[in-house]
Design a protein around this motif. Structure first.
Motif, PDB file in Angstrom:
ATOM      1  N   MET A 122       8.740   3.190   8.680  1.00 17.55           N
ATOM      2  CA  MET A 122       8.126   2.741   7.429  1.00 17.55           C
ATOM      3  C   MET A 122       9.000   3.111   6.231  1.00 17.55           C
ATOM      4  O   MET A 122       9.251   2.283   5.348  1.00 17.55           O
ATOM      5  CB  MET A 122       6.728   3.353   7.285  1.00 17.55           C
ATOM      6  CG  MET A 122       5.921   2.787   6.143  1.00 17.55           C
ATOM      7  SD  MET A 122       4.263   3.520   6.076  1.00 17.55           S
ATOM      8  CE  MET A 122       3.552   2.914   7.618  1.00 17.55           C
ATOM      9  N   ARG A 123       9.489   4.339   6.206  1.00 15.23           N
ATOM     10  CA  ARG A 123      10.368   4.748   5.103  1.00 15.23           C
ATOM     11  C   ARG A 123      11.680   3.982   5.140  1.00 15.23           C
ATOM     12  O   ARG A 123      12.240   3.646   4.099  1.00 15.23           O
ATOM     13  CB  ARG A 123      10.622   6.256   5.175  1.00 15.23           C
ATOM     14  CG  ARG A 123       9.429   7.089   4.772  1.00 15.23           C
ATOM     15  CD  ARG A 123       9.834   8.354   4.048  1.00 15.23           C
ATOM     16  NE  ARG A 123      10.640   9.243   4.884  1.00 15.23           N
ATOM     17  CZ  ARG A 123      11.157  10.384   4.446  1.00 15.23           C
ATOM     18  NH1 ARG A 123      10.988  10.746   3.180  1.00 15.23           N
ATOM     19  NH2 ARG A 123      11.864  11.152   5.252  1.00 15.23           N
ATOM     20  N   SER A 163      -6.488   2.722   5.324  1.00 10.26           N
ATOM     21  CA  SER A 163      -5.687   3.918   5.607  1.00 10.26           C
ATOM     22  C   SER A 163      -4.222   3.542   5.801  1.00 10.26           C
ATOM     23  O   SER A 163      -3.317   4.293   5.403  1.00 10.26           O
ATOM     24  CB  SER A 163      -6.223   4.637   6.845  1.00 10.26           C
ATOM     25  OG  SER A 163      -6.172   3.790   7.980  1.00 10.26           O
ATOM     26  N   SER A 164      -3.965   2.379   6.400  1.00 10.28           N
ATOM     27  CA  SER A 164      -2.582   1.926   6.571  1.00 10.28           C
ATOM     28  C   SER A 164      -1.940   1.637   5.217  1.00 10.28           C
ATOM     29  O   SER A 164      -0.781   1.977   4.980  1.00 10.28           O
ATOM     30  CB  SER A 164      -2.538   0.673   7.451  1.00 10.28           C
ATOM     31  OG  SER A 164      -3.045   0.939   8.747  1.00 10.28           O
ATOM     32  N   VAL A 168       1.422   3.554   3.359  1.00 11.73           N
ATOM     33  CA  VAL A 168       2.587   2.894   2.758  1.00 11.73           C
ATOM     34  C   VAL A 168       2.727   3.309   1.298  1.00 11.73           C
ATOM     35  O   VAL A 168       3.836   3.575   0.801  1.00 11.73           O
ATOM     36  CB  VAL A 168       2.467   1.361   2.875  1.00 11.73           C
ATOM     37  CG1 VAL A 168       3.648   0.682   2.187  1.00 11.73           C
ATOM     38  CG2 VAL A 168       2.409   0.943   4.332  1.00 11.73           C
ATOM     39  N   MET A 169       1.603   3.391   0.586  1.00 15.73           N
ATOM     40  CA  MET A 169       1.625   3.774  -0.821  1.00 15.73           C
ATOM     41  C   MET A 169       2.208   5.179  -1.000  1.00 15.73           C
ATOM     42  O   MET A 169       3.024   5.427  -1.907  1.00 15.73           O
ATOM     43  CB  MET A 169       0.197   3.712  -1.378  1.00 15.73           C
ATOM     44  CG  MET A 169       0.104   3.741  -2.894  1.00 15.73           C
ATOM     45  SD  MET A 169      -1.629   3.633  -3.438  1.00 15.73           S
ATOM     46  CE  MET A 169      -2.100   2.072  -2.707  1.00 15.73           C
ATOM     47  N   LEU A 213       2.358  -4.797  -1.702  1.00 16.47           N
ATOM     48  CA  LEU A 213       1.383  -4.052  -0.903  1.00 16.47           C
ATOM     49  C   LEU A 213      -0.036  -4.256  -1.408  1.00 16.47           C
ATOM     50  O   LEU A 213      -0.963  -4.472  -0.613  1.00 16.47           O
ATOM     51  CB  LEU A 213       1.735  -2.558  -0.927  1.00 16.47           C
ATOM     52  CG  LEU A 213       0.698  -1.594  -0.330  1.00 16.47           C
ATOM     53  CD1 LEU A 213       0.587  -1.821   1.173  1.00 16.47           C
ATOM     54  CD2 LEU A 213       1.074  -0.147  -0.643  1.00 16.47           C
ATOM     55  N   THR A 214      -0.225  -4.189  -2.716  1.00 13.83           N
ATOM     56  CA  THR A 214      -1.578  -4.143  -3.280  1.00 13.83           C
ATOM     57  C   THR A 214      -2.133  -5.498  -3.683  1.00 13.83           C
ATOM     58  O   THR A 214      -3.349  -5.661  -3.787  1.00 13.83           O
ATOM     59  CB  THR A 214      -1.610  -3.216  -4.505  1.00 13.83           C
ATOM     60  OG1 THR A 214      -0.649  -3.677  -5.483  1.00 13.83           O
ATOM     61  CG2 THR A 214      -1.262  -1.797  -4.103  1.00 13.83           C
ATOM     62  N   LYS A 215      -1.264  -6.465  -3.941  1.00 16.55           N
ATOM     63  CA  LYS A 215      -1.734  -7.779  -4.402  1.00 16.55           C
ATOM     64  C   LYS A 215      -1.566  -8.793  -3.276  1.00 16.55           C
ATOM     65  O   LYS A 215      -0.490  -9.358  -3.093  1.00 16.55           O
ATOM     66  CB  LYS A 215      -0.958  -8.220  -5.644  1.00 16.55           C
ATOM     67  CG  LYS A 215      -1.157  -7.289  -6.829  1.00 16.55           C
ATOM     68  CD  LYS A 215      -0.330  -7.735  -8.034  1.00 16.55           C
ATOM     69  CE  LYS A 215      -0.520  -6.782  -9.206  1.00 16.55           C
ATOM     70  NZ  LYS A 215       0.331  -7.179 -10.376  1.00 16.55           N
ATOM     71  N   GLU A 216      -2.649  -9.001  -2.538  1.00 15.62           N
ATOM     72  CA  GLU A 216      -2.586  -9.948  -1.431  1.00 15.62           C
ATOM     73  C   GLU A 216      -2.396 -11.361  -1.970  1.00 15.62           C
ATOM     74  O   GLU A 216      -3.027 -11.749  -2.953  1.00 15.62           O
ATOM     75  CB  GLU A 216      -3.863  -9.886  -0.602  1.00 15.62           C
ATOM     76  CG  GLU A 216      -4.042  -8.588   0.161  1.00 15.62           C
ATOM     77  CD  GLU A 216      -5.200  -8.655   1.125  1.00 15.62           C
ATOM     78  OE1 GLU A 216      -5.333  -9.692   1.800  1.00 15.62           O
ATOM     79  OE2 GLU A 216      -5.958  -7.682   1.185  1.00 15.62           O
ATOM     80  N   PRO A 217      -1.521 -12.150  -1.355  1.00 14.43           N
ATOM     81  CA  PRO A 217      -1.295 -13.510  -1.831  1.00 14.43           C
ATOM     82  C   PRO A 217      -2.540 -14.364  -1.662  1.00 14.43           C
ATOM     83  O   PRO A 217      -3.204 -14.327  -0.622  1.00 14.43           O
ATOM     84  CB  PRO A 217      -0.153 -14.018  -0.934  1.00 14.43           C
ATOM     85  CG  PRO A 217      -0.215 -13.161   0.284  1.00 14.43           C
ATOM     86  CD  PRO A 217      -0.713 -11.825  -0.162  1.00 14.43           C
TER      87      PRO A 217
END
Length: 479
Positions: A122-123, A163-164, A168-169, A213-217
């Motif tokens: 992930m990193r 949680s996933s 990532v955040m 990550l936070t703004k779903e298309p």
């Protein structure tokens, strides 16, 4: 991208550079769940050979024409194109070497050395994203957005996906701290003169990763049919919400439905009997008329009868939704001669098929039975996402391009994960999706309603909470 006619230094011949760049972009599109076939890639390569790939408008037009195959794909393509060619600064001309770019690359290299023994995929994906290679990160986010919740018989939550995302955040925040560590203090690896601009570029790319990550298309659905008004077929009983009907009014509605079914069956029977005789084949009739100076003396008919469609119904049987669903099922099964097949499923959170009840029992008896005998927990919290997931896993084979999927429900999922990506997959498998909501449209944005999330994947949505609205829909469906 560069201006038309600009020449640069190429480590590879132009054709190879163009192909490699296109393939890298294609891989990013596929990682982000934008489907691109090998044939489309070959078409792009051939077309780029006859235009100026250094003219961004021509380059963009060729890619968009081939890869964005519908209105629903265009917004997603534009986001990916902007990310890859502008935010990540990938182009065909090669980047000019500056102190800032050298410092940026030095920080990325130091971060890579430190993480080499880490083994954290992930990193590494986040680091690659910062370095201008977004493929692994886009693949990670797509898997996260489409991650299925785990079925649970105990307390339900949508924490699997949340949680996933949180993980990532946290990785993004850790990466930001590492970058600041390399840029400042005694560990600084760049000159003070370029530190500010390098920090700004890292911040911009990390913010871009955070936004993805936070703004779903949101899917563009320009072809969506919405029905805001309905005809007043019945003055009084027609306007009463199904959830407010008294026992006497329920019987009155059933009488109306029986009369409507008889009328529609007669119309449909006549239509199909005419169809079996054959519709007029205009082209063949006009061609045959050539023997008679253009006069259509011989009428040629088609042999193929009108095609009957298949219906699959998913019914939310919780609360006030059931008051609408039972009348809908009543009509559909009374009119099943108008369709090649009707299959029904009910759900609250769990999903169960109830088609056999309608085969073995009279329609009204079957409707009463499925509220008692179906193998689901009627007292569970409503969870549309879990119901869609179960349908996809166990019954996806019931959908094909002749099938109309009708969903009857208020789209209130108790703040559980809506899993709307599954509805998008169901749309790809069937002819059309129609959503009937017993609530009026002004309520679709209130509370835990996910209606505006789901409607992006439907062909038609309409309020269907009283007899007039139901009659309107059934007439359109059958006729």
């Amino acid at each position: 991208m560069c201006e038309p006619g600009v020449q640069g230094m190429y480590p590879l011949p132009l054709e190879a550079s163009m192909v490699n760049l296109t393939l890298r972009f294609v891989n990013c599109c596929r990682a982000a769940d934008l489907r691109v076939s090998t044939a489309e890639v070959l078409d792009v390569v051939r077309q780029l050979a006859i235009v100026d790939p250094f003219d961004e408008f021509q380059f963009y037009t060729v890619l968009r024409t081939n890869f964005a195959k519908s209105h629903r794909d265009q917004d997603r393509f534009d986001r990916l194109y902007n990310l890859f060619f502008h935010e990540m600064q990938n182009d065909l001309t090669g980047a000019e070497v500056t102190p800032e770019s050298q410092g940026f690359d030095e920080v990325v290299a130091r971060l890579a050395e430190e993480m080499e023994a880490d083994g954290d995929a992930m990193r590494q994906a986040i680091l690659d994203f910062m370095a201008g290679k977004p493929l692994d990160y886009l693949d990670l986010i797509n898997k996260l957005h489409t991650q299925e919740e785990q079925a649970s018989t105990g307390l339900k939550s949508n924490m699997t996906q949340l949680s996933s995302r949180l993980e990532v955040m946290l990785k993004i925040n850790q990466m930001k701290e590492k970058v600041l560590q390399f840029l400042g203090g005694n560990h600084a690896v760049v000159d003070d003169s370029v530190r500010a601009s390098i920090e700004e570029e890292f911040t911009r790319r990390l913010e871009s990763a955070y936004d993805i990550l936070t703004k779903e298309p949101k899917t563009k659905n320009s072809g969506l049919k919405t029905v805001a008004h309905n005809e007043e077929h019945y003055d009084e009983i027609g306007q009463v919400p199904f959830s407010s009907l008294s026992d006497d009014e329920i019987e009155e509605v059933r009488d109306v439905i029986r009369q409507l079914v008889k009328k529609l069956e007669e119309i449909a029977t006549l239509r199909y009997s005419v169809a079996k005789k054959g519709e007029i084949d205009v082209k063949k009739t006009l061609r045959r008329a050539g023997k008679y100076l253009g006069i259509p003396i011989e009428i040629i008919r088609k042999d193929k009868p009108l095609r009957k469609g298949k219906i699959v119904v998913l019914c939310d049987v919780s609360g006030s939704v059931w008051s609408t669903a039972r009348f809908m099922l009543n009509i559909l099964y009374a009119l099943q001669e108008c369709f090649s097949k009707v299959k029904s499923f009910i759900f609250v959170s769990e999903l169960a098929e109830v088609t056999d009840h309608f085969i073995e029992k009279e329609v009204n008896d079957a409707i009463e039975a499925i509220m008692k005998d179906a193998p689901i927990n009627y007292y569970a919290q409503t969870d549309y996402g879990m119901a869609f997931q179960t349908f996809k896993n166990d019954h996806l084979q019931d959908l094909d391009k002749k099938t109309t999927l009708i969903i009857i429900g208020d789209a209130r999922s108790n703040y559980q994960n809506p899993q709307d990506h599954i509805l998008r997959q169901l749309r790809d498998k069937c002819r059309r999706i129609i959503w009937l909501n017993p609530e009026q449209e002004k309520q679709w944005t209130e509370g835990d309603s996910e209606m505006y999330t789901y409607k992006a994947h439907c062909h038609e949505v309409r309020a269907c909470g009283n007899l007039n609205q139901l009659v309107d829909f059934i007439q359109e469906l059958v006729l």
